[in-house]
Motif scaffolding. Sequence first.
Motif, PDB file in Angstrom:
ATOM      1  N   MET A   1       0.791  -1.212   0.143  1.00 28.34           N
ATOM      2  CA  MET A   1       0.104   0.006  -0.232  1.00 28.34           C
ATOM      3  C   MET A   1       0.781   1.273   0.065  1.00 28.34           C
ATOM      4  SD  MET A   1      -3.276  -0.492  -0.150  1.00 28.34           S
ATOM      5  CE  MET A   1      -3.823   1.101  -0.065  1.00 28.34           C
ATOM      6  N   PHE A   2       2.046   1.107   0.944  1.00 24.97           N
ATOM      7  CA  PHE A   2       2.841   2.257   0.955  1.00 24.97           C
ATOM      8  C   PHE A   2       3.288   2.649  -0.543  1.00 24.97           C
ATOM      9  CE2 PHE A   2       7.434   3.865   1.070  1.00 24.97           C
ATOM     10  CZ  PHE A   2       7.228   5.016   1.737  1.00 24.97           C
ATOM     11  N   PHE A   3       3.848   1.554  -1.100  1.00 27.22           N
ATOM     12  CA  PHE A   3       4.523   1.935  -2.524  1.00 27.22           C
ATOM     13  C   PHE A   3       3.402   2.318  -3.640  1.00 27.22           C
ATOM     14  CE2 PHE A   3       7.830  -0.917  -0.628  1.00 27.22           C
ATOM     15  CZ  PHE A   3       8.952   0.059  -0.809  1.00 27.22           C
ATOM     16  N   LEU A   4       2.191   1.807  -3.217  1.00 27.91           N
ATOM     17  CA  LEU A   4       1.156   2.006  -4.588  1.00 27.91           C
ATOM     18  C   LEU A   4       0.895   3.436  -4.202  1.00 27.91           C
ATOM     19  CD1 LEU A   4      -0.255  -0.108  -6.181  1.00 27.91           C
ATOM     20  CD2 LEU A   4      -2.282   0.226  -4.652  1.00 27.91           C
ATOM     21  N   VAL A   5       0.706   3.948  -3.006  1.00 27.90           N
ATOM     22  CA  VAL A   5       0.352   5.432  -2.883  1.00 27.90           C
ATOM     23  C   VAL A   5       1.354   6.278  -3.362  1.00 27.90           C
ATOM     24  CG1 VAL A   5      -0.604   7.223  -1.147  1.00 27.90           C
ATOM     25  CG2 VAL A   5      -1.375   4.859  -1.134  1.00 27.90           C
ATOM     26  N   THR A   6       2.669   6.146  -2.595  1.00 29.26           N
ATOM     27  CA  THR A   6       3.640   7.035  -3.033  1.00 29.26           C
ATOM     28  C   THR A   6       4.320   6.984  -4.672  1.00 29.26           C
ATOM     29  OG1 THR A   6       5.214   5.281  -2.475  1.00 29.26           O
ATOM     30  CG2 THR A   6       4.828   6.937  -0.771  1.00 29.26           C
ATOM     31  N   HIS A   7       3.956   5.743  -5.293  1.00 31.71           N
ATOM     32  CA  HIS A   7       4.345   5.924  -6.448  1.00 31.71           C
ATOM     33  C   HIS A   7       3.511   6.597  -7.394  1.00 31.71           C
ATOM     34  CE1 HIS A   7       4.509   4.174 -10.623  1.00 31.71           C
ATOM     35  NE2 HIS A   7       5.736   4.687 -10.292  1.00 31.71           N
ATOM     36  N   ASP A   8       2.002   6.500  -7.016  1.00 28.04           N
ATOM     37  CA  ASP A   8       1.102   7.071  -7.897  1.00 28.04           C
ATOM     38  C   ASP A   8       1.074   8.781  -7.682  1.00 28.04           C
ATOM     39  OD1 ASP A   8      -1.072   5.957  -9.346  1.00 28.04           O
ATOM     40  OD2 ASP A   8      -2.444   7.134  -8.303  1.00 28.04           O
ATOM     41  N   LEU A   9       1.536   9.058  -6.393  1.00 26.38           N
ATOM     42  CA  LEU A   9       1.633  10.609  -6.423  1.00 26.38           C
ATOM     43  C   LEU A   9       2.965  10.918  -7.158  1.00 26.38           C
ATOM     44  CD1 LEU A   9       1.043  13.186  -5.014  1.00 26.38           C
ATOM     45  CD2 LEU A   9       2.393  12.415  -3.053  1.00 26.38           C
TER      46      LEU A   9
ATOM     47  N   GLU B   1       9.882   3.237  -9.881  1.00 31.38           N
ATOM     48  CA  GLU B   1       8.831   2.377  -9.397  1.00 31.38           C
ATOM     49  C   GLU B   1       9.362   1.401  -8.748  1.00 31.38           C
ATOM     50  OE1 GLU B   1       5.889   0.880 -12.197  1.00 31.38           O
ATOM     51  OE2 GLU B   1       4.935   0.041 -10.560  1.00 31.38           O
ATOM     52  N   PHE B   2      10.571   0.818  -9.369  1.00 38.86           N
ATOM     53  CA  PHE B   2      10.735  -0.440  -8.576  1.00 38.86           C
ATOM     54  C   PHE B   2      12.230  -0.451  -7.822  1.00 38.86           C
ATOM     55  CE2 PHE B   2       8.190  -2.094 -12.082  1.00 38.86           C
ATOM     56  CZ  PHE B   2       7.218  -2.853 -11.423  1.00 38.86           C
ATOM     57  N   ALA B   3      13.107   0.584  -7.900  1.00 41.86           N
ATOM     58  CA  ALA B   3      14.039   0.589  -7.135  1.00 41.86           C
ATOM     59  C   ALA B   3      13.876   1.122  -6.045  1.00 41.86           C
ATOM     60  CB  ALA B   3      15.081   1.892  -7.778  1.00 41.86           C
ATOM     61  N   PRO B   4      12.994   1.745  -5.464  1.00 41.53           N
ATOM     62  CA  PRO B   4      12.994   1.857  -4.064  1.00 41.53           C
ATOM     63  C   PRO B   4      12.361   0.609  -3.341  1.00 41.53           C
ATOM     64  CG  PRO B   4      11.868   3.609  -5.049  1.00 41.53           C
ATOM     65  CD  PRO B   4      12.279   2.747  -6.127  1.00 41.53           C
ATOM     66  N   ILE B   5      11.518  -0.112  -4.012  1.00 38.16           N
ATOM     67  CA  ILE B   5      11.176  -1.591  -3.212  1.00 38.16           C
ATOM     68  C   ILE B   5      12.247  -2.095  -2.827  1.00 38.16           C
ATOM     69  CG2 ILE B   5       9.689  -3.577  -3.984  1.00 38.16           C
ATOM     70  CD1 ILE B   5       7.973  -2.084  -5.594  1.00 38.16           C
ATOM     71  N   ILE B   6      13.290  -2.494  -3.716  1.00 36.52           N
ATOM     72  CA  ILE B   6      14.313  -3.198  -3.602  1.00 36.52           C
ATOM     73  C   ILE B   6      15.234  -2.346  -2.502  1.00 36.52           C
ATOM     74  CG2 ILE B   6      16.610  -4.206  -4.758  1.00 36.52           C
ATOM     75  CD1 ILE B   6      14.759  -3.849  -7.263  1.00 36.52           C
TER      76      ILE B   6
ATOM     77  N   ASN C   1       9.610  -7.001   0.937  1.00 41.63           N
ATOM     78  CA  ASN C   1       9.234  -8.364   0.473  1.00 41.63           C
ATOM     79  C   ASN C   1       9.533  -8.350  -1.081  1.00 41.63           C
ATOM     80  OD1 ASN C   1       8.161 -10.694  -0.394  1.00 41.63           O
ATOM     81  ND2 ASN C   1       7.163 -10.975   1.645  1.00 41.63           N
ATOM     82  N   PRO C   2      10.152  -9.191  -1.820  1.00 44.19           N
ATOM     83  CA  PRO C   2      10.258  -9.227  -2.937  1.00 44.19           C
ATOM     84  C   PRO C   2       8.817  -9.555  -3.785  1.00 44.19           C
ATOM     85  CG  PRO C   2      11.787 -10.619  -2.090  1.00 44.19           C
ATOM     86  CD  PRO C   2      11.163 -10.301  -1.046  1.00 44.19           C
ATOM     87  N   MET C   3       7.870 -10.122  -3.044  1.00 40.64           N
ATOM     88  CA  MET C   3       6.676 -10.337  -3.574  1.00 40.64           C
ATOM     89  C   MET C   3       5.719  -9.113  -3.965  1.00 40.64           C
ATOM     90  SD  MET C   3       5.612 -13.215  -4.218  1.00 40.64           S
ATOM     91  CE  MET C   3       3.767 -13.093  -4.416  1.00 40.64           C
ATOM     92  N   VAL C   4       6.308  -8.008  -3.534  1.00 41.97           N
ATOM     93  CA  VAL C   4       5.719  -6.603  -3.786  1.00 41.97           C
ATOM     94  C   VAL C   4       5.888  -6.358  -5.207  1.00 41.97           C
ATOM     95  CG1 VAL C   4       5.971  -4.083  -3.226  1.00 41.97           C
ATOM     96  CG2 VAL C   4       5.999  -5.712  -1.443  1.00 41.97           C
TER      97      VAL C   4
END
Length: 239
Positions: free
Chosen positions: A1-9, A57-62, A67-70
């Motif tokens: 949810m965190f990445f969904l909202v921050t990336h969308d903004l 989009e993907f660099a901050p997740i890593i 979790n890699p499933m994100v």
Amino acid sequence: MFFLVTHDLYIYLFHRLQHANKILWRTHEAHHSGKEVDFLAGSRSHIVEIIINQTIEFAPIIILGANPMVIPIKALLDAMFGMFIHANIDVKLGKLKYFLNSPELHLWHHANYHEVFHANFSTKFSLWDHLFGTAYDPGHKPGGKRENWGLYYEYPKDYFLQHAFSVKRFDEQKLLRYRWFSWYYNLRPRMVGWLSSKWKLFQKLNPVTEKLEYKTSDNLPREPIELKSIQEDYILYDK
Ligand SMILES: [Zn+2]
Ligand SMILES: [Zn+2]
């Protein structure tokens, strides 16, 4: 949810910047070039735009060690939402449209009207457009004609020429004077024509194959086709 909202903004803000900045617009105009908008339109993008947006989009997740499933979950949601907001389907979200984006709003973003060159930038949450005052929602559709959609100026149809066009503006018709260019430019229509002559299936898929052969140097118009200016040439929407 965190990445969904921050990336969308982020994507809302960057998308808005792409419409406001001349250089960044060159990386985004390809997305607007379609004269027919349907669920596949979301996958039409300039390569630089894809590299920038996918990295952010993907660099901050890593980097932040999520979790890699994100990654596959987010990629799936992105793909689904991309198809949904570009789909030429009649769907109304009711009050939810103030929070979630839908074709109702995003199809207007692809329309060739002066009012929407700087409106409806949201991807997943239309909330951003409503919060920042960029929502355009007249309650009816943009229209069914080709001129109601896409760019107001001539844009190359070829994938590689589109990328070249983002670096340097040129007139395709003028370049057809060069034999090598004419050969390359007509290669795809020739191949489609050849395939249609072999298999009936291609004729059905490409009913306009005969018209795909472009002008050669012999029947070139004397004057180059001029790009029209944004102020002069906008279509007023039909109420
Ligand atoms: Zn846009
Ligand atoms: Zn779009």
